[in-house]
Design a protein around this motif. Structure first.
Motif, PDB file in Angstrom:
ATOM      1  N   GLY A   1     -25.651 -34.159  54.137  1.00  0.00           N
ATOM      2  CA  GLY A   1     -26.881 -34.373  54.890  1.00  0.00           C
ATOM      3  C   GLY A   1     -28.113 -33.719  54.305  1.00  0.00           C
ATOM      4  O   GLY A   1     -29.122 -33.587  55.007  1.00  0.00           O
ATOM      5  N   GLU A   2     -28.079 -33.328  53.024  1.00  0.00           N
ATOM      6  CA  GLU A   2     -29.289 -32.787  52.411  1.00  0.00           C
ATOM      7  C   GLU A   2     -30.357 -33.874  52.361  1.00  0.00           C
ATOM      8  O   GLU A   2     -30.067 -35.047  52.166  1.00  0.00           O
ATOM      9  N   TRP A   3     -31.613 -33.478  52.529  1.00  0.00           N
ATOM     10  CA  TRP A   3     -32.714 -34.444  52.458  1.00  0.00           C
ATOM     11  C   TRP A   3     -32.744 -35.094  51.078  1.00  0.00           C
ATOM     12  O   TRP A   3     -32.904 -36.301  50.950  1.00  0.00           O
ATOM     13  N   GLU A   4     -32.648 -34.272  50.055  1.00  0.00           N
ATOM     14  CA  GLU A   4     -32.724 -34.709  48.666  1.00  0.00           C
ATOM     15  C   GLU A   4     -31.704 -33.901  47.863  1.00  0.00           C
ATOM     16  O   GLU A   4     -31.258 -32.840  48.325  1.00  0.00           O
ATOM     17  N   PRO A   5     -31.329 -34.366  46.672  1.00  0.00           N
ATOM     18  CA  PRO A   5     -30.427 -33.549  45.845  1.00  0.00           C
ATOM     19  C   PRO A   5     -31.072 -32.207  45.515  1.00  0.00           C
ATOM     20  O   PRO A   5     -32.211 -32.158  45.051  1.00  0.00           O
ATOM     21  N   ASN A   6     -30.370 -31.143  45.798  1.00  0.00           N
ATOM     22  CA  ASN A   6     -30.874 -29.807  45.510  1.00  0.00           C
ATOM     23  C   ASN A   6     -30.437 -29.362  44.124  1.00  0.00           C
ATOM     24  O   ASN A   6     -29.591 -29.983  43.486  1.00  0.00           O
ATOM     25  N   SER A   7     -31.016 -28.267  43.687  1.00  0.00           N
ATOM     26  CA  SER A   7     -30.587 -27.651  42.435  1.00  0.00           C
ATOM     27  C   SER A   7     -29.379 -26.771  42.740  1.00  0.00           C
ATOM     28  O   SER A   7     -28.833 -26.810  43.846  1.00  0.00           O
ATOM     29  N   ASN A   8     -28.968 -25.971  41.766  1.00  0.00           N
ATOM     30  CA  ASN A   8     -27.752 -25.183  41.917  1.00  0.00           C
ATOM     31  C   ASN A   8     -27.982 -23.797  41.342  1.00  0.00           C
ATOM     32  O   ASN A   8     -28.285 -23.651  40.154  1.00  0.00           O
ATOM     33  N   ILE A   9     -27.860 -22.773  42.172  1.00  0.00           N
ATOM     34  CA  ILE A   9     -28.083 -21.401  41.728  1.00  0.00           C
ATOM     35  C   ILE A   9     -27.119 -21.017  40.613  1.00  0.00           C
ATOM     36  O   ILE A   9     -27.459 -20.232  39.723  1.00  0.00           O
ATOM     37  N   GLN A  10     -25.925 -21.613  40.625  1.00  0.00           N
ATOM     38  CA  GLN A  10     -24.940 -21.305  39.593  1.00  0.00           C
ATOM     39  C   GLN A  10     -25.455 -21.711  38.211  1.00  0.00           C
ATOM     40  O   GLN A  10     -25.361 -20.954  37.247  1.00  0.00           O
ATOM     41  N   TYR A  11     -26.028 -22.920  38.126  1.00  0.00           N
ATOM     42  CA  TYR A  11     -26.527 -23.380  36.836  1.00  0.00           C
ATOM     43  C   TYR A  11     -27.758 -22.584  36.412  1.00  0.00           C
ATOM     44  O   TYR A  11     -27.970 -22.341  35.221  1.00  0.00           O
ATOM     45  N   ASN A  12     -28.592 -22.173  37.361  1.00  0.00           N
ATOM     46  CA  ASN A  12     -29.743 -21.346  37.011  1.00  0.00           C
ATOM     47  C   ASN A  12     -29.302 -19.999  36.453  1.00  0.00           C
ATOM     48  O   ASN A  12     -29.902 -19.472  35.515  1.00  0.00           O
ATOM     49  N   ARG A  13     -28.252 -19.448  37.035  1.00  0.00           N
ATOM     50  CA  ARG A  13     -27.734 -18.178  36.516  1.00  0.00           C
ATOM     51  C   ARG A  13     -27.162 -18.355  35.117  1.00  0.00           C
ATOM     52  O   ARG A  13     -27.355 -17.502  34.233  1.00  0.00           O
ATOM     53  N   ILE A  14     -26.447 -19.473  34.917  1.00  0.00           N
ATOM     54  CA  ILE A  14     -25.888 -19.740  33.590  1.00  0.00           C
ATOM     55  C   ILE A  14     -27.012 -19.877  32.570  1.00  0.00           C
ATOM     56  O   ILE A  14     -26.932 -19.333  31.455  1.00  0.00           O
ATOM     57  N   LEU A  15     -28.073 -20.605  32.940  1.00  0.00           N
ATOM     58  CA  LEU A  15     -29.207 -20.763  32.037  1.00  0.00           C
ATOM     59  C   LEU A  15     -29.823 -19.412  31.678  1.00  0.00           C
ATOM     60  O   LEU A  15     -30.163 -19.160  30.521  1.00  0.00           O
ATOM     61  N   THR A  16     -29.980 -18.563  32.681  1.00  0.00           N
ATOM     62  CA  THR A  16     -30.556 -17.245  32.436  1.00  0.00           C
ATOM     63  C   THR A  16     -29.679 -16.430  31.492  1.00  0.00           C
ATOM     64  O   THR A  16     -30.175 -15.797  30.551  1.00  0.00           O
ATOM     65  N   ILE A  17     -28.371 -16.444  31.728  1.00  0.00           N
ATOM     66  CA  ILE A  17     -27.441 -15.704  30.861  1.00  0.00           C
ATOM     67  C   ILE A  17     -27.476 -16.256  29.447  1.00  0.00           C
ATOM     68  O   ILE A  17     -27.516 -15.493  28.462  1.00  0.00           O
ATOM     69  N   VAL A  18     -27.489 -17.586  29.325  1.00  0.00           N
ATOM     70  CA  VAL A  18     -27.526 -18.210  27.998  1.00  0.00           C
ATOM     71  C   VAL A  18     -28.805 -17.830  27.264  1.00  0.00           C
ATOM     72  O   VAL A  18     -28.782 -17.536  26.062  1.00  0.00           O
ATOM     73  N   SER A  19     -29.948 -17.820  27.975  1.00  0.00           N
ATOM     74  CA  SER A  19     -31.210 -17.449  27.316  1.00  0.00           C
ATOM     75  C   SER A  19     -31.177 -16.005  26.838  1.00  0.00           C
ATOM     76  O   SER A  19     -31.686 -15.691  25.754  1.00  0.00           O
ATOM     77  N   ILE A  20     -30.550 -15.121  27.643  1.00  0.00           N
ATOM     78  CA  ILE A  20     -30.417 -13.720  27.218  1.00  0.00           C
ATOM     79  C   ILE A  20     -29.547 -13.631  25.976  1.00  0.00           C
ATOM     80  O   ILE A  20     -29.869 -12.906  25.014  1.00  0.00           O
ATOM     81  N   PHE A  21     -28.444 -14.376  25.963  1.00  0.00           N
ATOM     82  CA  PHE A  21     -27.559 -14.372  24.800  1.00  0.00           C
ATOM     83  C   PHE A  21     -28.282 -14.878  23.552  1.00  0.00           C
ATOM     84  O   PHE A  21     -28.114 -14.336  22.459  1.00  0.00           O
ATOM     85  N   ILE A  22     -29.074 -15.933  23.715  1.00  0.00           N
ATOM     86  CA  ILE A  22     -29.779 -16.487  22.558  1.00  0.00           C
ATOM     87  C   ILE A  22     -30.798 -15.489  22.016  1.00  0.00           C
ATOM     88  O   ILE A  22     -30.942 -15.325  20.793  1.00  0.00           O
ATOM     89  N   ILE A  23     -31.495 -14.798  22.912  1.00  0.00           N
ATOM     90  CA  ILE A  23     -32.427 -13.752  22.464  1.00  0.00           C
ATOM     91  C   ILE A  23     -31.666 -12.633  21.745  1.00  0.00           C
ATOM     92  O   ILE A  23     -32.105 -12.127  20.704  1.00  0.00           O
TER      93      ILE A  23
END
Length: 805
Positions: free
Chosen positions: A284-306
């Motif tokens: 029943g979500e109004w629209e497809p939401n994002s996902n905190i899990q993927y945002n955390r993964i992105l943040t970790i990956v960016s730290i690893f790349i740096i």
């Protein structure tokens, strides 16, 4: 003095062009990635913050369980709102909201096609809870009266393209088909479009007074999203404490207690408004939401790349320690203090960091449009324009320069002047192990990201190619079938005249388009059970390719089949019926109509494979309690599908004044895995980035190490070593590092992927071949990167090699 440090730093960096270029390139790529991810994560975190009272707004959800059927949804009963106001002094305001698509046209008799708009229905308290920018009129009046509407600014231009003064359109008519027919509505207000960073968006708002369902008197029926505004200096805990009592009081008291004691669940929970976009993906979500899990993964990956880029700098800088030791020794002998030398070396790393930052910002600004198209966001460096953001970025660049240069600075300045001036090499075994350990870290991270990419891809292929129990290929789904009204059967017969149309079915829902559930009272049961329900006609099973396990499907020529239903295998198991044929279920519970089971259909995945197949029933659309039909599924075959679609559209226009709106079932169903498809693309992109930066550092190391071993290679060749042997010797040292990185990466990656696969009820196995392929991808690219330099050294004339240095 500081200016002097930077002046010397620039001179040295210009002298060591290759080393400087590698470091700048690696850090630039790392900064671009980090900047884009920073903008992306910040964008998601700012959802719904446009509401002035966002911190005090909560959405009430419902978690229910009847038998083996369990659900978590945004929908609540229409009666809950007033009960919350009466019971909870912590609440300042409550608003109930519904949303759907309806056709709207400018006036009666307009020749212009009706437009399909997103329409919200809401209580007049909407403005007490949410922040809306009023451009004209009084929205409160519009939401208290039936037959009135509020238009969003962009919707105004759809119907009145030449309108420049919003007050001029107040009280003008619009025709809306909220019911079976178009009805006149008056425009009472105009408001600004809801900001992009909101978890819901609409073109028009009308009062709940237009919806009879808003006055329902059954606590078991749920259809509204309910939002509450908590008073200042109060918290939501008081509301949470009262919710169980509210349900108990209104749903049977002691009888409700007994029902819950049997293992059933009927309870509400709350979701903080700023958390909905990132932390809610329920029914029943109004629209497809994002996902905190993927945002955390992105943040970790960016730290690893740096970190990978920083490791390059550290490795290449410490590798040059022997060359710079004489410079440091002379300066120490002439009276330079160690802290001055450290400051000079940190100035070098800071200069590189700032150059990389400037390049990173320029390039990021150029790639943001493509990144927005890829992610579906509206990112801009203007988001990076808050007063604190430039200071944060400046601090990030300084810290990056210090992290990159700190260890090399302390390591190089630790040399003793006597040893440095005599040319004695100071590299110890521990220092070599440390440098190699950093390279191991780089490649372990790269292998983890690459193997994760392969697994995400494999899982997506698994769910896409898994036997779903139905056929979703080449099925055209026509939306808004209810608009045909009594012409539906005639329209179906018209479509079947086309040779490429093999079957046509009308239903309330189709796979990939959501699902409903209802209460039933099975024969022999004392309590109701909750089952998913599908209202469909007699051609539904044939069109989707469903298989009958027992009994038969509906036959409209049999009058008794108007009170029949078909269940799936999971429902048969859940109800404990070995022979369900002829047994009855009362639709809507004990007070409902007894409906007989005539068949059992195979279990099929009408919902995504994130969830297990639930027990469901298929009720004929000609049943007395049918919800009607929303979709027409058309099975088509043939080489010229576009031509068939055009013919179907022409037929639609003969039967309906509304625009032809359609999709393909396989495309709609694949949207259920939108987040996973996005993760697949993201992982693939960052796999390339991480391996590129790691190989960049490896190339720099190869250039240095082969140059350091030139004389050794000359001696070996003088004593008969072959070019092949020399090549293997030089390449072998890099291969050992990658093998160690592989051994470290496998268990860590396996653990993370096990966590990710928990999101799926049906999942692929984590095969060792995923890691084997990842290993060969990395080692082959590493060989290609270092191979040229190793081969060049191996082929060098021994005489020239012995003269080296």
């Amino acid at each position: 003095m500081i200016l002097h440090y930077f002046k010397i730093a620039l001179r040295y960096l210009l002298k060591q062009r290759l080393l400087t270029s590698i470091n700048i390139l690696g850090l630039t790529v790392g900064i671009i990635v980090s900047l884009l991810i920073f903008l992306y994560v910040r964008y998601d975190q700012n959802y719904d913050h446009y509401n002035d009272k966002a911190k005090r707004i909560y959405r009430i959800g419902l978690h229910g369980k009847m038998g083996d059927t369990e659900f978590t949804q945004t929908y609540t009963t229409s009666l809950l709102a007033q009960e919350l106001v009466n019971t909870c002094p912590e609440i300042e305001a409550v608003v109930r909201m519904l949303g759907s698509k309806f056709y709207v046209k400018s006036e009666e008799g307009s020749e212009r096609d009706p437009m399909l708009l997103d329409i919200m229905t809401a209580d007049s308290s909407l403005l007490d809870v949410f922040t809306l920018n009023i451009l004209a009129g009084d929205p409160r009046t519009a939401l208290k009266e039936p037959g009135t509407v509020i238009l969003m600014e962009s919707a105004v231009h759809l119907f009145f393209p030449d309108m420049k003064n919003f007050p001029e359109i107040l009280n003008k008519p619009l025709m809306v088909n909220l019911g079976p027919e178009f009805s006149p509505f008056e425009i009472r207000a105009v408001i600004s479009d809801i900001p992009v960073q909101s978890h819901f968006h609409f073109d028009m708002i009308v009062s709940n007074e237009n919806i009879p369902f808003s006055h329902a008197d059954n606590w078991w029926n749920n259809g509204f999203r309910t939002y509450v505004l908590i008073r200042e200096n109060k918290n939501i805990d008081g509301v949470l404490e009262k919710l169980p009592g509210i349900y108990r009081k209104n749903m049977g008291g002691e009888k409700f207690d007994s029902w819950v004691a049997e293992g059933n669940i009927w309870e509400s929970f709350v979701q903080h408004l700023p958390d909905i976009h990132l932390r809610s993906n329920i029914t029943g979500e109004w629209e497809p939401n994002s996902n905190i899990q993927y945002n955390r993964i992105l943040t970790i990956v960016s730290i690893f790349i740096i970190l990978i880029a920083c490791v390059n700098f550290i490795n290449l800088s410490t590798s040059k320690a022997v060359i710079r030791s004489k410079e440091i020794g002379i300066k120490k002998a002439l009276g330079s203090r160690r802290y001055q030398l450290i400051a000079q070396l940190l100035a070098e790393s800071t200069v590189i960091s700032f150059i990389a930052a400037i390049l990173g910002i320029i390039i990021a600004n150029l790639v943001i449009p493509a990144f927005n198209q890829f992610t579906g966001k509206y990112l801009t460096l203007m988001i990076f324009g808050g007063y604190s953001d430039p200071l944060l970025f400046l601090g990030f660049v300084l810290i990056l320069g210090i992290i990159s240069g700190l260890y090399p600075a302390f390591y190089i300045t630790s040399v003793q002047p006597v040893k440095a001036l005599t040319g004695k090499k100071t590299t110890s075994r521990n220092e070599k192990i440390f440098r190699n350990g950093l390279v191991v870290f780089q490649f372990a991270i790269s292998i983890m990201i690459i193997s994760s990419t392969f697994l995400v891809n494999r899982q997506l292929e698994y769910v896409r190619n898994q036997n779903l129990g139905f056929n979703k290929e080449n099925i055209l789904v026509v939306n808004n079938a209810a608009l045909l009204k009594g012409k539906l059967q005639t329209f179906k017969q018209e479509l079947l005249k086309y040779p490429d149309v093999k079957s046509v079915s009308a239903s309330f829902s189709v796979p990939g388009k959501g699902q409903s559930n209802m209460q039933f009272r099975p024969e022999g049961y004392e309590d109701n059970v909750l089952l998913d329900v599908i209202f469909a006609d007699e051609d539904y099973a044939n069109t989707l390719g469903l298989q009958m396990v027992m009994g038969r499907y509906f036959d409209p020529d049999l009058p008794s089949d108007s009170l029949s239903l078909v269940i799936n295998q999971e429902a048969m198991k859940n109800l404990g019926w070995n022979d369900p044929l002829g047994k009855t279920l009362k639709v809507w519970g004990n007070s409902g109509i007894p409906t007989k089971v005539v068949g059992v259909v195979n279990d099929y995945h009408y919902i995504s494979m994130h969830e297990k197949i639930r027990p469901f029933v298929i009720i004929p659309s000609f049943h007395q309690r049918s919800f009607g039909t929303n979709y027409i599924a058309i099975k088509i075959e043939g080489a010229d599908i576009p031509s068939t679609i055009k013919k179907i559209e022409e037929s639609w226009k003969e039967f309906s004044e509304f625009p032809f709106d359609y999709s393909f079932m396989d495309e709609s169903y694949d949207q259920l895995y939108k987040n996973e498809a996005y993760a697949q693309s993201i992982f693939s992109f960052f796999s390339l980035i991480s391996i590129f930066i790691a190989l960049l550092g490896l190339f720099g190391m190869a250039v240095y190490i082969t140059s350091q071993r030139t004389k050794e290679i000359g001696i070996r060749k003088t004593f008969g070593a072959s070019t092949r042997r020399i090549f293997i010797l030089l390449s072998g040292s890099f291969s050992k590092i990658i093998i160690i990185g592989f051994v470290i990466a496998v268990p860590v990656s396996w653990w993370f992927m096990q966590l990710w696969l928990r999101n799926f009820a049906y999942k692929t196995e984590i095969s060792i071949w995923i890691y084997v392929v990842s290993f060969f991808v990395v080692i082959l690219t590493a060989w290609l990167t270092t191979g040229y330099q190793s081969l060049k050294t191996a082929l060098k004339n021994p005489v020239d090699a012995l003269r080296y240095e």
